[in-house]
Motif scaffolding. Sequence first.
Motif, mmCIF file in Angstrom:
data_model
loop_
_atom_site.group_PDB
_atom_site.id
_atom_site.type_symbol
_atom_site.label_atom_id
_atom_site.label_comp_id
_atom_site.label_asym_id
_atom_site.label_seq_id
_atom_site.Cartn_x
_atom_site.Cartn_y
_atom_site.Cartn_z
ATOM 1 N N ARG A 234 -38.521 20.893 -2.870
ATOM 2 C CA ARG A 234 -39.074 21.468 -1.636
ATOM 3 C C ARG A 234 -38.640 22.924 -1.583
ATOM 4 N N HIS A 235 -39.119 23.639 -0.550
ATOM 5 C CA HIS A 235 -38.735 25.042 -0.361
ATOM 6 C C HIS A 235 -39.202 25.940 -1.502
ATOM 7 N N ASP B 279 -47.610 24.268 4.646
ATOM 8 C CA ASP B 279 -47.839 25.465 5.461
ATOM 9 C C ASP B 279 -48.500 26.535 4.597
ATOM 10 N N TYR C 27 -49.816 30.241 4.700
ATOM 11 C CA TYR C 27 -49.853 31.531 5.384
ATOM 12 C C TYR C 27 -50.922 32.355 4.681
ATOM 13 N N LEU D 276 -51.103 31.033 10.097
ATOM 14 C CA LEU D 276 -50.329 29.928 9.519
ATOM 15 C C LEU D 276 -51.198 28.695 9.732
ATOM 16 N N TYR E 178 -41.948 33.831 6.333
ATOM 17 C CA TYR E 178 -41.176 33.619 7.573
ATOM 18 C C TYR E 178 -41.074 34.914 8.381
ATOM 19 N N THR F 66 -40.476 33.698 12.083
ATOM 20 C CA THR F 66 -39.404 32.707 11.890
ATOM 21 C C THR F 66 -38.102 33.406 11.494
ATOM 22 N N LEU F 67 -38.238 34.515 10.777
ATOM 23 C CA LEU F 67 -37.123 35.413 10.492
ATOM 24 C C LEU F 67 -37.483 36.792 11.035
ATOM 25 N N HIS G 200 -35.344 30.338 17.894
ATOM 26 C CA HIS G 200 -35.963 31.438 17.149
ATOM 27 C C HIS G 200 -37.086 30.965 16.240
ATOM 28 N N GLN G 201 -36.905 29.790 15.646
ATOM 29 C CA GLN G 201 -37.784 29.394 14.541
ATOM 30 C C GLN G 201 -38.709 28.236 14.893
ATOM 31 N N ARG G 202 -38.306 27.480 15.901
ATOM 32 C CA ARG G 202 -39.069 26.268 16.247
ATOM 33 C C ARG G 202 -39.191 25.330 15.048
ATOM 34 N N ARG G 203 -38.219 25.384 14.195
ATOM 35 C CA ARG G 203 -38.101 24.463 13.063
ATOM 36 C C ARG G 203 -36.657 24.541 12.566
ATOM 37 N N TYR H 133 -29.027 27.460 5.945
ATOM 38 C CA TYR H 133 -30.156 27.022 6.766
ATOM 39 C C TYR H 133 -29.883 27.087 8.268
ATOM 40 N N THR I 30 -30.384 17.461 -2.149
ATOM 41 C CA THR I 30 -31.111 18.736 -2.024
ATOM 42 C C THR I 30 -30.141 19.909 -2.162
#
Lengths: 276, 276
Positions: free
Chosen positions: A102-103, A128, A130, A140, A198, A203-204, B99-102, B189, B203
């Motif tokens: 992931r990621h 997701d 973008y 998004l 992000y 998000t960032l 901030h991120q809603r995730r 994270y 992970t």
Amino acid sequence: MKNEFWKALHCNVTEWMKEAGGILEQSFTDQLDVQYKTSYDDLVTNMDKQIEQFFIQRIHQHYPDHRIISEEGFGDDVTSSEGILWLIDPIDGTMNFVHQRRHFAISVGIYEDGVGRAGFIYDVIADDLYHCIKGQGAFLNQAKLPMLKDVKLNESLFSINATWVNKNRRIDPEIMQPIAKSCRGTRSYGSAAIELAYVASGTLDAYFTMRLAPWDYGAGLILIEEVGGKATRVDGSPIDLLNQNSLLVGKKGLQEEIVQHIKNEVSKGKFIQKAD
Amino acid sequence: MKNEFWKALHCNVTEWMKEAGGILEQSFTDQLDVQYKTSYDDLVTNMDKQIEQFFIQRIHQHYPDHRIISEEGFGDDVTSSEGILWLIDPIDGTMNFVHQRRHFAISVGIYEDGVGRAGFIYDVIADDLYHCIKGQGAFLNQAKLPMLKDVKLNESLFSINATWVNKNRRIDPEIMQPIAKSCRGTRSYGSAAIELAYVASGTLDAYFTMRLAPWDYGAGLILIEEVGGKATRVDGSPIDLLNQNSLLVGKKGLQEEIVQHIKNEVSKGKFIQKAD
């Protein structure tokens, strides 16, 4: 190129991204072939190469006169940014792909005569996408991303890897230490494309790194520009689309404040690596 | 308590986690009420409080003789770990939530006479529920998590915030700098519960922090133990379930190697904060 051309290209690339994402998810049931490139932390897998070929074949078929710069080197030999240029990272965050499953993201940025025209970053496991066509807003998935509003450093989430406040050969760690301490929190995700996405989605608030290649940032810069963010090298100089660059992107005022801090520290004699 | 009791509790908590996650997702359409607790980076929202009450009501109704320690302080006054104790963080990673809603999680760990019996961490936006009943294996959603296999430091993904290799008042930054440099990559994270769940699921290979409260690590420690991982304070001493602790968790050999490094550095006179 006309609007219709970009609209059709947007449809094509969206379809290819989703198909390639499906291939990557499927690949988790197979044994990965992992190889080292320049060092023990620079990985490449059979899937990076397969997804790169996937895109190159489709681009050459649909757009035979476009040129491609891609991470695994199967693209074209490109020495100028004239014409239409695709910057492709088939798997950005290969280490995450291998270790975490992931990621990681597929990143595709398309430039016309050096100007960003369409950007796509697909975080496969989060599903997701973008994406943007220049001048038509960034999205998004189906949701339009708002223009970025500025934020104070002490209320910001800042993506910086521990590497850059630790001993390293590219930047005096003392330069970024006060910024990492003054922001509200630091994060690090291990995929530049996701970190750029992000920033584009808020998000960032900012993202800092000392070395990225065109395929890493090609799509992200287009998305960030579309929502009013700012991107330069860490010393404030412009990014050279055809080469490795350091990168500092973020909400405009915050990005400028951090650049100014870096300039001040460099003017006091602290070490920073110049562009390659 | 009998197996049937834990099985029924597992069903109840799973249901509550999903319902609470739904409430949190819904809340994004409302205006959040964000307040500061001890400092500008210590946030609490109306939703932290609401979700905490949600769990406390259900626990008091179904298990009136159990006791609760929870982040926002609506739980019980607990001075020993006898009986059944719930450690609850309604929103772990409140800063990410705001901030991120995730990248935030609900964390619920249940101990009997100081022994971890059931752990639940729900990464709401990813819809990933990490869960276990002691002795019956740990799961990510429906998939059983494999026992952790050891990994070398230079092939490991290590979760450590830039804070701990930067100037700070809890640990000499020089202690962890060589580890952050020697591992394959560092990540951060901003949610301890998610980082602990990531260690349990492989992970991440290890996670380091200088300060966590019982509600932050209560569930994660149970999950990590269930898959054969190791957790101690950063100096190798045992974790005190009722108090703040530093924390180093990871694959067993890797965790022990890092602990040994820290002990060596401390024996050379480098500073580390003792437990509160």
